[in-house]
Design an enzyme around this catalytic site. Structure first.
Site, PDB file in Angstrom:
ATOM      1  N   GLU A 109      10.075 -65.766   0.565  1.00 44.58           N
ATOM      2  CA  GLU A 109       8.848 -65.119   0.109  1.00 44.58           C
ATOM      3  C   GLU A 109       8.089 -65.903  -0.957  1.00 44.58           C
ATOM      4  O   GLU A 109       7.915 -65.435  -2.077  1.00 44.58           O
ATOM      5  CB  GLU A 109       9.165 -63.722  -0.418  1.00 44.58           C
ATOM      6  CG  GLU A 109      10.327 -63.633  -1.404  1.00 44.58           C
ATOM      7  CD  GLU A 109      10.536 -62.207  -1.902  1.00 44.58           C
ATOM      8  OE1 GLU A 109       9.569 -61.609  -2.396  1.00 44.58           O
ATOM      9  OE2 GLU A 109      11.668 -61.706  -1.812  1.00 44.58           O
TER      10      GLU A 109
ATOM     11  N   HIS B  83       8.186 -66.652  -9.497  1.00 48.91           N
ATOM     12  CA  HIS B  83       9.442 -66.025  -9.052  1.00 48.91           C
ATOM     13  C   HIS B  83      10.174 -66.946  -8.088  1.00 48.91           C
ATOM     14  O   HIS B  83       9.641 -67.973  -7.664  1.00 48.91           O
ATOM     15  CB  HIS B  83       9.178 -64.644  -8.432  1.00 48.91           C
ATOM     16  CG  HIS B  83       8.267 -64.642  -7.238  1.00 48.91           C
ATOM     17  ND1 HIS B  83       8.675 -65.025  -5.986  1.00 48.91           N
ATOM     18  CD2 HIS B  83       6.958 -64.268  -7.105  1.00 48.91           C
ATOM     19  CE1 HIS B  83       7.676 -64.885  -5.133  1.00 48.91           C
ATOM     20  NE2 HIS B  83       6.607 -64.444  -5.780  1.00 48.91           N
TER      21      HIS B  83
ATOM     22  N   ASP C  86       3.495 -55.417   0.280  1.00 55.12           N
ATOM     23  CA  ASP C  86       4.932 -55.701   0.295  1.00 55.12           C
ATOM     24  C   ASP C  86       5.612 -54.371   0.572  1.00 55.12           C
ATOM     25  O   ASP C  86       5.647 -53.495  -0.291  1.00 55.12           O
ATOM     26  CB  ASP C  86       5.355 -56.280  -1.066  1.00 55.12           C
ATOM     27  CG  ASP C  86       6.821 -56.694  -1.103  1.00 55.12           C
ATOM     28  OD1 ASP C  86       7.595 -56.279  -0.220  1.00 55.12           O
ATOM     29  OD2 ASP C  86       7.191 -57.429  -2.042  1.00 55.12           O
TER      30      ASP C  86
ATOM     31  N   HIS D  35       4.617 -56.479  -9.412  1.00 55.78           N
ATOM     32  CA  HIS D  35       5.201 -55.182  -9.048  1.00 55.78           C
ATOM     33  C   HIS D  35       4.163 -54.068  -9.103  1.00 55.78           C
ATOM     34  O   HIS D  35       4.451 -52.951  -9.557  1.00 55.78           O
ATOM     35  CB  HIS D  35       6.407 -54.864  -9.944  1.00 55.78           C
ATOM     36  CG  HIS D  35       7.577 -55.754  -9.673  1.00 55.78           C
ATOM     37  ND1 HIS D  35       8.632 -55.898 -10.540  1.00 55.78           N
ATOM     38  CD2 HIS D  35       7.846 -56.578  -8.631  1.00 55.78           C
ATOM     39  CE1 HIS D  35       9.500 -56.765 -10.029  1.00 55.78           C
ATOM     40  NE2 HIS D  35       9.036 -57.196  -8.882  1.00 55.78           N
TER      41      HIS D  35
ATOM     42  N   ASP E 230      13.846 -27.888 -11.090  1.00 58.68           N
ATOM     43  CA  ASP E 230      14.723 -27.633  -9.946  1.00 58.68           C
ATOM     44  C   ASP E 230      14.565 -28.636  -8.814  1.00 58.68           C
ATOM     45  O   ASP E 230      15.242 -28.527  -7.793  1.00 58.68           O
ATOM     46  CB  ASP E 230      14.439 -26.230  -9.382  1.00 58.68           C
ATOM     47  CG  ASP E 230      14.846 -25.154 -10.353  1.00 58.68           C
ATOM     48  OD1 ASP E 230      15.666 -25.459 -11.252  1.00 58.68           O
ATOM     49  OD2 ASP E 230      14.356 -24.019 -10.239  1.00 58.68           O
TER      50      ASP E 230
ATOM     51  N   HIS F 159      15.918 -63.597  -1.949  1.00 59.86           N
ATOM     52  CA  HIS F 159      17.132 -62.907  -2.426  1.00 59.86           C
ATOM     53  C   HIS F 159      17.918 -62.482  -1.209  1.00 59.86           C
ATOM     54  O   HIS F 159      17.371 -62.409  -0.097  1.00 59.86           O
ATOM     55  CB  HIS F 159      16.749 -61.694  -3.296  1.00 59.86           C
ATOM     56  CG  HIS F 159      15.700 -60.813  -2.679  1.00 59.86           C
ATOM     57  ND1 HIS F 159      15.995 -59.855  -1.741  1.00 59.86           N
ATOM     58  CD2 HIS F 159      14.338 -60.785  -2.805  1.00 59.86           C
ATOM     59  CE1 HIS F 159      14.875 -59.258  -1.350  1.00 59.86           C
ATOM     60  NE2 HIS F 159      13.844 -59.809  -1.971  1.00 59.86           N
TER      61      HIS F 159
ATOM     62  N   HIS G  96      17.498 -55.926  -2.946  1.00 55.98           N
ATOM     63  CA  HIS G  96      18.021 -57.127  -3.609  1.00 55.98           C
ATOM     64  C   HIS G  96      19.529 -57.008  -3.464  1.00 55.98           C
ATOM     65  O   HIS G  96      20.198 -56.395  -4.296  1.00 55.98           O
ATOM     66  CB  HIS G  96      17.601 -57.186  -5.080  1.00 55.98           C
ATOM     67  CG  HIS G  96      16.131 -57.461  -5.229  1.00 55.98           C
ATOM     68  ND1 HIS G  96      15.510 -57.608  -6.443  1.00 55.98           N
ATOM     69  CD2 HIS G  96      15.148 -57.628  -4.311  1.00 55.98           C
ATOM     70  CE1 HIS G  96      14.214 -57.846  -6.260  1.00 55.98           C
ATOM     71  NE2 HIS G  96      13.975 -57.857  -4.979  1.00 55.98           N
TER      72      HIS G  96
ATOM     73  N   GLU H 268       6.257 -62.890   3.149  1.00 53.88           N
ATOM     74  CA  GLU H 268       7.707 -62.655   3.049  1.00 53.88           C
ATOM     75  C   GLU H 268       8.280 -62.236   4.394  1.00 53.88           C
ATOM     76  O   GLU H 268       7.773 -61.316   5.034  1.00 53.88           O
ATOM     77  CB  GLU H 268       7.974 -61.545   2.025  1.00 53.88           C
ATOM     78  CG  GLU H 268       9.439 -61.136   1.934  1.00 53.88           C
ATOM     79  CD  GLU H 268       9.723 -60.138   0.830  1.00 53.88           C
ATOM     80  OE1 GLU H 268       8.814 -59.359   0.475  1.00 53.88           O
ATOM     81  OE2 GLU H 268      10.858 -60.134   0.330  1.00 53.88           O
TER      82      GLU H 268
ATOM     83  N   ARG I 116       1.272 -63.563  -1.094  1.00 53.56           N
ATOM     84  CA  ARG I 116       2.711 -63.746  -0.829  1.00 53.56           C
ATOM     85  C   ARG I 116       2.924 -63.502   0.660  1.00 53.56           C
ATOM     86  O   ARG I 116       2.252 -62.648   1.259  1.00 53.56           O
ATOM     87  CB  ARG I 116       3.563 -62.774  -1.669  1.00 53.56           C
ATOM     88  CG  ARG I 116       5.055 -62.919  -1.426  1.00 53.56           C
ATOM     89  CD  ARG I 116       5.948 -62.232  -2.485  1.00 53.56           C
ATOM     90  NE  ARG I 116       5.800 -60.800  -2.561  1.00 53.56           N
ATOM     91  CZ  ARG I 116       5.131 -60.155  -3.511  1.00 53.56           C
ATOM     92  NH1 ARG I 116       4.522 -60.821  -4.476  1.00 53.56           N
ATOM     93  NH2 ARG I 116       5.048 -58.840  -3.503  1.00 53.56           N
TER      94      ARG I 116
ATOM     95  N   TYR J  96      -0.302 -66.874  -7.237  1.00 50.00           N
ATOM     96  CA  TYR J  96      -1.000 -65.772  -7.905  1.00 50.00           C
ATOM     97  C   TYR J  96      -1.918 -66.399  -8.956  1.00 50.00           C
ATOM     98  O   TYR J  96      -1.443 -66.913  -9.969  1.00 50.00           O
ATOM     99  CB  TYR J  96       0.014 -64.827  -8.562  1.00 50.00           C
ATOM    100  CG  TYR J  96       1.139 -64.456  -7.617  1.00 50.00           C
ATOM    101  CD1 TYR J  96       1.000 -63.398  -6.719  1.00 50.00           C
ATOM    102  CD2 TYR J  96       2.328 -65.205  -7.583  1.00 50.00           C
ATOM    103  CE1 TYR J  96       2.017 -63.084  -5.822  1.00 50.00           C
ATOM    104  CE2 TYR J  96       3.344 -64.900  -6.688  1.00 50.00           C
ATOM    105  CZ  TYR J  96       3.185 -63.843  -5.823  1.00 50.00           C
ATOM    106  OH  TYR J  96       4.194 -63.539  -4.930  1.00 50.00           O
TER     107      TYR J  96
ATOM    108  N   ASP K  69      12.246 -56.022   4.230  1.00 59.79           N
ATOM    109  CA  ASP K  69      11.427 -56.383   3.064  1.00 59.79           C
ATOM    110  C   ASP K  69      10.394 -57.420   3.527  1.00 59.79           C
ATOM    111  O   ASP K  69      10.730 -58.588   3.674  1.00 59.79           O
ATOM    112  CB  ASP K  69      12.365 -56.959   1.984  1.00 59.79           C
ATOM    113  CG  ASP K  69      11.653 -57.297   0.693  1.00 59.79           C
ATOM    114  OD1 ASP K  69      10.469 -56.958   0.561  1.00 59.79           O
ATOM    115  OD2 ASP K  69      12.302 -57.902  -0.193  1.00 59.79           O
TER     116      ASP K  69
HETATM  117  N1  GLY Z   1      10.036 -55.990  -2.410  1.00 60.98           N
HETATM  118  C1  GLY Z   1      10.783 -56.588  -3.429  1.00 60.98           C
HETATM  119  C2  GLY Z   1      10.915 -58.013  -3.236  1.00 60.98           C
HETATM  120  O1  GLY Z   1      10.188 -58.592  -2.445  1.00 60.98           O
HETATM  121  O2  GLY Z   1      11.761 -58.644  -3.786  1.00 60.98           O
HETATM  122 MN    MN Z   2       9.180 -57.690  -0.841  1.00 57.80          MN
HETATM  123 MN    MN Z   3      11.831 -59.538  -1.383  1.00 56.08          MN
END
Ligand code: GLY
Ligand code: MN
Ligand code: MN
Length: 459
Positions: A399, A362, A261, A244, A41, A366, A373, A422, A420, A403, A272
Site C-alpha cells: 500500500e 508510512h 480505504d 486516518h 444499555d 503489514h 494489522h 492498496e 494510496r 500525500y 484491506d
Molecule cells: N486500513 C488500515 C491500513 O491500511 O493499514
Molecule cells: Mn487499508
Molecule cells: Mn493496510
C-alpha cells in the site's frame, strides 16, 4: 458463490498443533473477548478475540479456553456461560457446557463461574503457563492469584508453575501462515471488498457526500453478510492527506480525488483495500502523473512480494520508485541517493528524516489475517537487516502512497493530492496472488468504469 468458512476440523487441527508444541509440562490459557459498553444499555457489536477464535471457533463472550497437554479428563477445556432460558430470551442462544462439548469439540467443559475453583487444579504440576500478559489486566490479576495460591501450597507438595510465557510466540507464528481454508475465506472477503470499491467508484459524483459513498461500501459488505474489518476511510480532496481520516462527512468536489480505504471481514478474516480515483471520473494532468508514480511503486512492490525476498524488499522497491517519481516531477530535488538517505547532521543536532518521508510517511504494508494489522514477527533478529523471509502462505498488504499537503517549497499545483493504492497479496510457492485484484486500478480502466463503460457493480 459458495460462502467459504473455516471448517470445524480445522479448529481441531489447530488445537492439536498447539498442544503438541506446548509439551506436557506446559499449559495454555486463552480468554475470550468481552462485550464493550457503548453507552448505558447499548453495547458495541461483539467481536471475538482473534486468538481465542483461532483455536475455538466459539463465538461467545465470558469464556476461557485451557489447553492442558496429556490431561486425562480432556486436553481442551472450555469454560463458558451456562444455558439460561430467561437470559437467552433477551440476548440470544448460548451453547452451554453440553453444547461446548457436543457442538464445539471441547473435551471437557465447565461453567465460567467455576474458573476460580478449578484453575489452580489445572495449573498444578505444570512448569510453564503460556498466557498473554498485558492484554486483559483483570484476567492478569486473576492469573497471578491462581499462581500465588499454588505457591502458598508448596510445603504441601504442590508444584506451582515457575514461568509465565507469552503464548504469542507459538500462536502468532501459527496464525502467520494461512491454510487453504483461510486463504479461501480471505479471497472471498477480498473479492467482496473489491466489488464494494467498484460500486463506490460507480456511485461517485460531484455533490455527493463522503458518507453516501461509504454507504455504498457498507451496502455491498452487508449484502454478503460481512461487516467492515475497520472503520472505512472515505476522504475527498485534502482529506485524503489525513492518513486516518474517518469523519467521512464532506461534500465531494469536482476536480478532487477521492481516497477510499475499506475492507470487509468474513468469518473473522479481514481484507484491506485502498483505491484513489477522481470524483468527476477524469484525472487532471497533475493527479494522473502522481497517481502513475504510486501505481508503478505498488506494482514494483507487488513484484517483490515473493518467496526468497525479505519482508522489507517490497517497501524498498516502492520507496525507490516513489522517490524517483518525485524527482522526475520536480517535487523533490537532488539525486536518488540523496532523497533516500537520512541527511547528515552535525553532532548534537536532531536527526532528520529522509526527504521522501515528507510525502510518504508510512510503511508499504503489514501482515493481514484475522486482525487487519495481523500478528506475526516482521524480523527474525534485532539487526537493521534482520527482516524475515517471505514464505508461501503469508498474506500481506502492499500500500504505497503519496500525500502532498499545502507546504512551503511545493508548487501549489500539487497541493491537496493524497493517493494510496492498496492490495492484499498472498505469497505462493511460485510468486504471489493478488487476492483483491477484482477492482480496477489502471488510470484508463478507472476512467472507463466511471465514465459509464460498465454498468454492473459485479463485472
Ligand atoms: N486500513 C488500515 C491500513 O491500511 O493499514
Ligand atoms: Mn487499508
Ligand atoms: Mn493496510
Amino acid at each position: 458463490m459458495q460462502r467459504p468458512i473455516i471448517p470445524m476440523e480445522e479448529y481441531a487441527a489447530r488445537r492439536r498443533r498447539l498442544l503438541d508444541k506446548l509439551g506436557k509440562d506446559s499449559i495454555a490459557i486463552v480468554p475470550s473477548g468481552s462485550l464493550k459498553v457503548r453507552n448505558r444499555d447499548a453495547e458495541y457489536p461483539f467481536r471475538q478475540d482473534s486468538d481465542f477464535h483461532y483455536l475455538t471457533g466459539f463465538n461467545e463472550p465470558e469464556a476461557v479456553a485451557v489447553f492442558a497437554p496429556g490431561r486425562e479428563q480432556g486436553e481442551y477445556v472450555l469454560f463458558c456461560r451456562e444455558k439460561n432460558a430467561k437470559e437467552e430470551r433477551w440476548t440470544g442462544l448460548r451453547a452451554g457446557t453440553e453444547g461446548a462439548k457436543h457442538w464445539h469439540g471441547a473435551d471437557d467443559a465447565h461453567p465460567i463461574g467455576d474458573l476460580n475453583k478449578l484453575m489452580p487444579e489445572l495449573l498444578a504440576g505444570r512448569d510453564q503457563v503460556h498466557y498473554d500478559l498485558g492484554v486483559n489486566s483483570t484476567f492478569d490479576q486473576r492469573m497471578i492469584q491462581w499462581v500465588n495460591h499454588l505457591r502458598a501450597m508448596a510445603r504441601a507438595g504442590v508444584r506451582a508453575p515457575h514461568a509465565i510465557v507469552m503464548l504469542d510466540r507459538i500462536l502468532h507464528e501459527m496464525r502467520l501462515f494461512k491454510s487453504a481454508a483461510e486463504i479461501a475465506v480471505m479471497r472471498y472477503a477480498a473479492q467482496t471488498s473489491a466489488h464494494a470499491h467498484t460500486r463506490a467508484m460507480q456511485a461517485c459524483k460531484p455533490g455527493r457526500h463522503e458518507y453516501e459513498i461509504e454507504a455504498e461500501l457498507l451496502h455491498e459488505f452487508r449484502l454478503h453478510g460481512m461487516e467492515p474489518a475497520y472503520t472505512s476511510i472515505v476522504g475527498g480532496g485534502k482529506n485524503a492527506c489525513i492518513l486516518h481520516y474517518i469523519e467521512n462527512r464532506a461534500v465531494l468536489r469536482d476536480g478532487d480525488l477521492l481516497l477510499i480505504d475499506a475492507g470487509a471481514e468474513h468469518d473473522c478474516y479481514a481484507s484491506d483495500i485502498t483505491r484513489t480515483f477522481p470524483v468527476s471520473g477524469k484525472f487532471s494532468p497533475e493527479q494522473r502523473a502522481l497517481y502513475q508514480v504510486v501505481l508503478d511503486a505498488q506494482q514494483a512492490a507487488i513484484a517483490a512480494a515473493i518467496p526468497g525476498n525479505t519482508w522489507n524488499h517490497p517497501h524498498q522497491a516502492a520507496v525507490t520508485v516513489l522517490a524517483q517519481g518525485l524527482l522526475e516531477l520536480g517535487i523533490l530535488s537532488g539525486t536518488l541517493d540523496e532523497v533516500l538517505a537520512k541527511p547528515e547532521v552535525a553532532e548534537g543536532e536532531e536527526p532528520q528524516e529522509e526527504a521522501y518521508r515528507q510525502f510518504y510517511m508510512h510503511k508499504t504494508g503489514h501482515w493481514l489475517g484475522m486482525d487487519v494489522h495481523d500478528v506475526g514477527d516482521y524480523k527474525t533478529s534485532a539487526d537493521d537487516d534482520g527482516w524475515r523471509l517471505l514464505q508461501p502462505g503469508m498474506v500481506l498488504t502492499v500500500e504505497p502512497g503519496l500525500y502532498i499537503a499545502e507546504a512551503e517549497g511545493v508548487d501549489p499545483k500539487w497541493w491537496n493530492i493524497g493517493i494510496r493504492i492498496e492490495d492484499d497479496v498472498l505469497v505462493t510457492a511460485t510468486g504471489n496472488e493478488v487476492l483483491s485484484r477484482d477492482v480496477v486500478k489502471e488510470v484508463a480502466d478507472i476512467e472507463a468504469l466511471m465514465g459509464g463503460g460498465m454498468t454492473s457493480p459485479h463485472p
